[in-house]
Design a protein around this motif. Structure first.
Motif, PDB file in Angstrom:
ATOM      1  N   CYS A  93       0.793  -1.231   0.000  1.00  0.00           N
ATOM      2  CA  CYS A  93       0.000   0.000   0.000  1.00  0.00           C
ATOM      3  C   CYS A  93       0.826   1.282   0.000  1.00  0.00           C
ATOM      4  O   CYS A  93       0.704   2.085  -0.920  1.00  0.00           O
ATOM      5  CB  CYS A  93      -0.937  -0.008   1.195  1.00  0.00           C
ATOM      6  SG  CYS A  93      -1.967  -1.472   1.214  1.00  0.00           S
ATOM      7  N   PHE A  94       1.632   1.505   1.024  1.00  0.00           N
ATOM      8  CA  PHE A  94       2.334   2.795   1.133  1.00  0.00           C
ATOM      9  C   PHE A  94       3.176   3.124  -0.113  1.00  0.00           C
ATOM     10  O   PHE A  94       3.003   4.210  -0.686  1.00  0.00           O
ATOM     11  CB  PHE A  94       3.218   2.842   2.385  1.00  0.00           C
ATOM     12  CG  PHE A  94       2.467   3.010   3.688  1.00  0.00           C
ATOM     13  CD1 PHE A  94       1.088   3.151   3.712  1.00  0.00           C
ATOM     14  CD2 PHE A  94       3.141   3.038   4.895  1.00  0.00           C
ATOM     15  CE1 PHE A  94       0.397   3.298   4.902  1.00  0.00           C
ATOM     16  CE2 PHE A  94       2.470   3.187   6.097  1.00  0.00           C
ATOM     17  CZ  PHE A  94       1.092   3.309   6.096  1.00  0.00           C
ATOM     18  N   PRO A  95       4.081   2.221  -0.544  1.00  0.00           N
ATOM     19  CA  PRO A  95       4.905   2.587  -1.709  1.00  0.00           C
ATOM     20  C   PRO A  95       4.052   2.894  -2.942  1.00  0.00           C
ATOM     21  O   PRO A  95       4.272   3.886  -3.642  1.00  0.00           O
ATOM     22  CB  PRO A  95       5.788   1.350  -1.920  1.00  0.00           C
ATOM     23  CG  PRO A  95       5.823   0.671  -0.586  1.00  0.00           C
ATOM     24  CD  PRO A  95       4.465   0.915   0.016  1.00  0.00           C
ATOM     25  N   LYS A  96       3.033   2.055  -3.178  1.00  0.00           N
ATOM     26  CA  LYS A  96       2.170   2.221  -4.363  1.00  0.00           C
ATOM     27  C   LYS A  96       1.339   3.501  -4.262  1.00  0.00           C
ATOM     28  O   LYS A  96       1.222   4.256  -5.228  1.00  0.00           O
ATOM     29  CB  LYS A  96       1.261   0.984  -4.461  1.00  0.00           C
ATOM     30  CG  LYS A  96       0.006   1.137  -5.289  1.00  0.00           C
ATOM     31  CD  LYS A  96      -0.791  -0.158  -5.311  1.00  0.00           C
ATOM     32  CE  LYS A  96      -1.841  -0.261  -4.227  1.00  0.00           C
ATOM     33  NZ  LYS A  96      -3.071   0.476  -4.436  1.00  0.00           N
ATOM     34  N   ASP A  97       0.781   3.759  -3.086  1.00  0.00           N
ATOM     35  CA  ASP A  97      -0.119   4.903  -2.951  1.00  0.00           C
ATOM     36  C   ASP A  97       0.633   6.233  -2.951  1.00  0.00           C
ATOM     37  O   ASP A  97       0.155   7.219  -3.514  1.00  0.00           O
ATOM     38  CB  ASP A  97      -0.980   4.762  -1.679  1.00  0.00           C
ATOM     39  CG  ASP A  97      -1.978   3.605  -1.802  1.00  0.00           C
ATOM     40  OD1 ASP A  97      -2.136   3.090  -2.925  1.00  0.00           O
ATOM     41  OD2 ASP A  97      -2.572   3.224  -0.785  1.00  0.00           O
ATOM     42  N   VAL A  98       1.819   6.276  -2.325  1.00  0.00           N
ATOM     43  CA  VAL A  98       2.594   7.520  -2.354  1.00  0.00           C
ATOM     44  C   VAL A  98       3.020   7.793  -3.800  1.00  0.00           C
ATOM     45  O   VAL A  98       2.931   8.919  -4.287  1.00  0.00           O
ATOM     46  CB  VAL A  98       3.825   7.464  -1.407  1.00  0.00           C
ATOM     47  CG1 VAL A  98       4.637   8.744  -1.522  1.00  0.00           C
ATOM     48  CG2 VAL A  98       3.391   7.243   0.042  1.00  0.00           C
ATOM     49  N   SER A  99       3.429   6.740  -4.498  1.00  0.00           N
ATOM     50  CA  SER A  99       3.837   6.905  -5.893  1.00  0.00           C
ATOM     51  C   SER A  99       2.662   7.396  -6.750  1.00  0.00           C
ATOM     52  O   SER A  99       2.822   8.291  -7.602  1.00  0.00           O
ATOM     53  CB  SER A  99       4.380   5.567  -6.399  1.00  0.00           C
ATOM     54  OG  SER A  99       4.280   5.479  -7.773  1.00  0.00           O
ATOM     55  N   ALA A 100       1.474   6.846  -6.524  1.00  0.00           N
ATOM     56  CA  ALA A 100       0.299   7.282  -7.306  1.00  0.00           C
ATOM     57  C   ALA A 100      -0.024   8.748  -7.009  1.00  0.00           C
ATOM     58  O   ALA A 100      -0.398   9.509  -7.919  1.00  0.00           O
ATOM     59  CB  ALA A 100      -0.904   6.394  -6.979  1.00  0.00           C
ATOM     60  N   LEU A 101       0.155   9.169  -5.753  1.00  0.00           N
ATOM     61  CA  LEU A 101      -0.135  10.563  -5.396  1.00  0.00           C
ATOM     62  C   LEU A 101       0.882  11.518  -6.027  1.00  0.00           C
ATOM     63  O   LEU A 101       0.531  12.600  -6.500  1.00  0.00           O
ATOM     64  CB  LEU A 101      -0.155  10.697  -3.860  1.00  0.00           C
ATOM     65  CG  LEU A 101      -0.762  11.959  -3.269  1.00  0.00           C
ATOM     66  CD1 LEU A 101      -2.159  12.247  -3.812  1.00  0.00           C
ATOM     67  CD2 LEU A 101      -0.820  11.854  -1.737  1.00  0.00           C
ATOM     68  N   VAL A 102       2.152  11.079  -6.051  1.00  0.00           N
ATOM     69  CA  VAL A 102       3.201  11.877  -6.715  1.00  0.00           C
ATOM     70  C   VAL A 102       2.839  12.043  -8.189  1.00  0.00           C
ATOM     71  O   VAL A 102       2.889  13.143  -8.749  1.00  0.00           O
ATOM     72  CB  VAL A 102       4.588  11.172  -6.575  1.00  0.00           C
ATOM     73  CG1 VAL A 102       5.602  11.732  -7.556  1.00  0.00           C
ATOM     74  CG2 VAL A 102       5.095  11.276  -5.139  1.00  0.00           C
ATOM     75  N   HIS A 103       2.427  10.961  -8.798  1.00  0.00           N
ATOM     76  CA  HIS A 103       2.066  10.959 -10.209  1.00  0.00           C
ATOM     77  C   HIS A 103       0.872  11.887 -10.469  1.00  0.00           C
ATOM     78  O   HIS A 103       0.858  12.678 -11.410  1.00  0.00           O
ATOM     79  CB  HIS A 103       1.747   9.527 -10.633  1.00  0.00           C
ATOM     80  CG  HIS A 103       1.709   9.346 -12.111  1.00  0.00           C
ATOM     81  ND1 HIS A 103       0.565   9.517 -12.839  1.00  0.00           N
ATOM     82  CD2 HIS A 103       2.670   9.049 -12.986  1.00  0.00           C
ATOM     83  CE1 HIS A 103       0.836   9.317 -14.109  1.00  0.00           C
ATOM     84  NE2 HIS A 103       2.099   9.031 -14.219  1.00  0.00           N
ATOM     85  N   LEU A 104      -0.096  11.789  -9.572  1.00  0.00           N
ATOM     86  CA  LEU A 104      -1.309  12.599  -9.680  1.00  0.00           C
ATOM     87  C   LEU A 104      -0.983  14.091  -9.571  1.00  0.00           C
ATOM     88  O   LEU A 104      -1.474  14.913 -10.349  1.00  0.00           O
ATOM     89  CB  LEU A 104      -2.226  12.184  -8.529  1.00  0.00           C
ATOM     90  CG  LEU A 104      -3.639  12.667  -8.521  1.00  0.00           C
ATOM     91  CD1 LEU A 104      -4.433  11.885  -9.547  1.00  0.00           C
ATOM     92  CD2 LEU A 104      -4.248  12.429  -7.140  1.00  0.00           C
ATOM     93  N   ALA A 105      -0.107  14.427  -8.608  1.00  0.00           N
ATOM     94  CA  ALA A 105       0.286  15.831  -8.411  1.00  0.00           C
ATOM     95  C   ALA A 105       0.931  16.366  -9.684  1.00  0.00           C
ATOM     96  O   ALA A 105       0.586  17.447 -10.169  1.00  0.00           O
ATOM     97  CB  ALA A 105       1.248  15.933  -7.225  1.00  0.00           C
ATOM     98  N   LYS A 106       1.849  15.582 -10.240  1.00  0.00           N
ATOM     99  CA  LYS A 106       2.557  16.029 -11.454  1.00  0.00           C
ATOM    100  C   LYS A 106       1.582  16.211 -12.612  1.00  0.00           C
ATOM    101  O   LYS A 106       1.709  17.143 -13.394  1.00  0.00           O
ATOM    102  CB  LYS A 106       3.655  15.030 -11.819  1.00  0.00           C
ATOM    103  CG  LYS A 106       4.822  15.119 -10.847  1.00  0.00           C
ATOM    104  CD  LYS A 106       5.956  14.195 -11.229  1.00  0.00           C
ATOM    105  CE  LYS A 106       7.084  14.337 -10.208  1.00  0.00           C
ATOM    106  NZ  LYS A 106       7.933  13.152 -10.147  1.00  0.00           N
ATOM    107  N   ASP A 107       0.613  15.300 -12.691  1.00  0.00           N
ATOM    108  CA  ASP A 107      -0.406  15.380 -13.746  1.00  0.00           C
ATOM    109  C   ASP A 107      -1.168  16.691 -13.724  1.00  0.00           C
ATOM    110  O   ASP A 107      -1.610  17.182 -14.755  1.00  0.00           O
ATOM    111  CB  ASP A 107      -1.438  14.253 -13.551  1.00  0.00           C
ATOM    112  CG  ASP A 107      -1.137  13.057 -14.412  1.00  0.00           C
ATOM    113  OD1 ASP A 107      -0.121  13.099 -15.125  1.00  0.00           O
ATOM    114  OD2 ASP A 107      -1.916  12.085 -14.348  1.00  0.00           O
ATOM    115  N   VAL A 108      -1.364  17.234 -12.494  1.00  0.00           N
ATOM    116  CA  VAL A 108      -2.131  18.483 -12.412  1.00  0.00           C
ATOM    117  C   VAL A 108      -1.190  19.685 -12.274  1.00  0.00           C
ATOM    118  O   VAL A 108      -1.606  20.770 -11.882  1.00  0.00           O
ATOM    119  CB  VAL A 108      -3.170  18.454 -11.256  1.00  0.00           C
ATOM    120  CG1 VAL A 108      -4.258  17.449 -11.553  1.00  0.00           C
ATOM    121  CG2 VAL A 108      -2.529  18.166  -9.898  1.00  0.00           C
TER     122      VAL A 108
END
Ligand code: UGA
Length: 422
Positions: free
Chosen positions: A262-277
């Motif tokens: 969970c933690f590694p995957k979810d932090v990575s997805a949030l980083v990705h999401l931030a960059k996307d916006v």
């Protein structure tokens, strides 16, 4: 209530079993027939404390597993609990969410009455509104008879049944009041604050909760690294810090970093999401960087103590990503073992439960049946998981060729051990 749970993985199985314990009639949909058979026979497909007893009490009674979607039209509430693994670019892969939504839509074509489709999987904000809702609506061909809810899970592996039955809070994001009101009933019987939000806020609450906990850990690790240089015990420091109710004492244990599914995957997805916006996630990037560096500090400390690792026998004790689980996914032992191998060391690994799962990730090292076997004639030992039984290890260390012991988790009582950041 009549509930369908789509996906019999970790979250789906625990949720289905616990909903049956709350008195609901539960239809668990899982494509893997072996899992379906096991669940119907009362055998859990994962190791989770307390799960088997509840499953045995309800399997074949008010809990049935199946591989088809035929029970969907009879369900007032349908929960989506499929996986959202990390895609190659770090984002969340929503393929299984899309296909579950399509199958639910098709199954609802024949239904009468109102249904709520609730997403329990961890999904980026906007997924329920812009992927699940249009897909279900398109394939069902229905008008307004379906409401949508996002209900994040906060279950820790090993403590999932307890976390389900005694939650800190229940978050229900909904598209409309009616959907949220009906969905609330699936949790009736549980004592917990109910937080009603929008769909997107509920989706974001899940990512933010995991990212915040991961941040606490990386923060503690950074403080630990500074403390070590100053000769201060970071555990004494964090004990004093955690007594402030605004901080609290949890998730302040410094060590080799966080792992798990969970933690590694979810932090990575949030980083990705931030960059996307268009937002640079400065803090979250640092959280990941600290976590990536911690295991390498174990190796540096090891080399400082034993020199060149070529041909040395290194015992790695603890392979699961945390204690009380057989799960080795993203365990901090993985980067440590890979680096030991790269440097030519002979790795002798041991875990009370996770030898088998780690051997699927790294097959070509020696797996031992006991800590003693791994420690026998070892040039050094690295402790990677906080298994309580490791605190009893004592005479076993006498079997080592050199008594070099480095802890990535604070668990040993042996005085000769040196911590990664204490
Ligand atoms: C985590 C969250 O704690 C759950 O609330 C959430 O529902 C779940 O992810 C999820 O998203 O499904 P879990 O992955 O089971 O649960 O594991 P944790 O107990 O949170 O531990 C995660 C990692 O952090 C482990 O590697 C653990 O050793 C490490 N950790 C934990 C530390 O390094 N220090 C600490 O103080 C606490």
């Amino acid at each position: 209530m009549n509930i369908s749970v789509v996906g019999g993985g970790y979250v789906g199985l625990v949720s289905a079993v616990c909903f049956s314990q709350l008195g609901h009639v539960v239809n668990l949909i899982e494509i893997d027939q072996t899992k379906v058979d096991a669940i119907n026979q009362g055998r859990p497909t994962i190791y989770e404390s307390g799960l088997e007893e509840i499953l045995l009490a309800h399997a074949g009674r008010n809990l049935t597993a199946t591989s088809d979607y035929e029970g969907i039209p009879d369900s007032e509430v349908i929960l989506i609990c499929v996986g959202t693994p990390q895609a190659q670019d770090g984002s969340a892969d929503l393929t299984m969410i899309a296909s579950a939504s399509r199958s639910i839509g098709i199954a609802l074509q024949k239904s009468e009455g109102y249904h709520v489709v609730a997403v329990k999987s961890t999904v980026p904000p906007g997924t329920t509104e812009h992927l699940v809702r249009p897909t279900v609506m398109k394939y069902s061909g229905k008008g307004n008879d379906i409401g949508f809810v996002m209900n994040p899970e906060f279950l820790r592996e090993g403590l999932a049944v307890q976390d389900f039955m005694k939650p800190d809070r229940i978050v229900i994001g909904s598209s409309e009041g009616k959907a949220g009101d009906l969905f609330e009933k699936v949790y009736s019987g549980l004592q917990a604050p109910l937080i009603r939000t929008s769909l997107t806020a509920a989706e974001m609450i899940k990512y933010t909760s995991n990212a915040f906990l991961a941040t606490k850990i990386s923060f503690s690790n950074e403080i630990g690294n500074i403390c070590k240089r100053l000769g201060i015990d970071v555990y004494e420091v964090m004990n004093g810090v955690g007594q402030d109710h605004r901080i609290n004492p949890y998730f302040l244990n410094a060590g080799a970093g966080f792992g798990g599914s969970c933690f590694p995957k979810d932090v990575s997805a949030l980083v990705h999401l931030a960059k996307d916006v268009g937002e640079e996630p400065v803090l979250l990037n640092a959280v990941v960087e600290i976590n990536d560096r911690q295991p390498m500090r174990m190796i540096k400390l090891l080399e400082k103590k034993v020199g060149d690792l070529q041909g040395k026998k290194i015992a790695v004790i603890g392979l699961a990503f945390k204690n009380d689980t057989d799960d080795a996914r993203e365990s901090r032992a993985i980067p440590v073992i890979m680096e030991l191998k790269r440097k030519g060391a002979n790795v002798a690994a041991y875990d009370p439960l996770a030898n088998s799962s780690m051997s699927k990730i790294i097959p070509d090292i020696t797996y031992c049946i006991s800590a003693s076997q791994a420690l026998n004639m070892a040039d050094a030992c690295l402790v990677m998981t906080e298994w309580p039984q490791f605190s009893l290890l004592d005479k076993e260390f006498e079997l080592m060729r050199l008594k070099v012991i480095i802890e990535g988790r604070r668990i040993l009582s042996c005085k000769d051990a040196e911590g990664i950041c204490w």
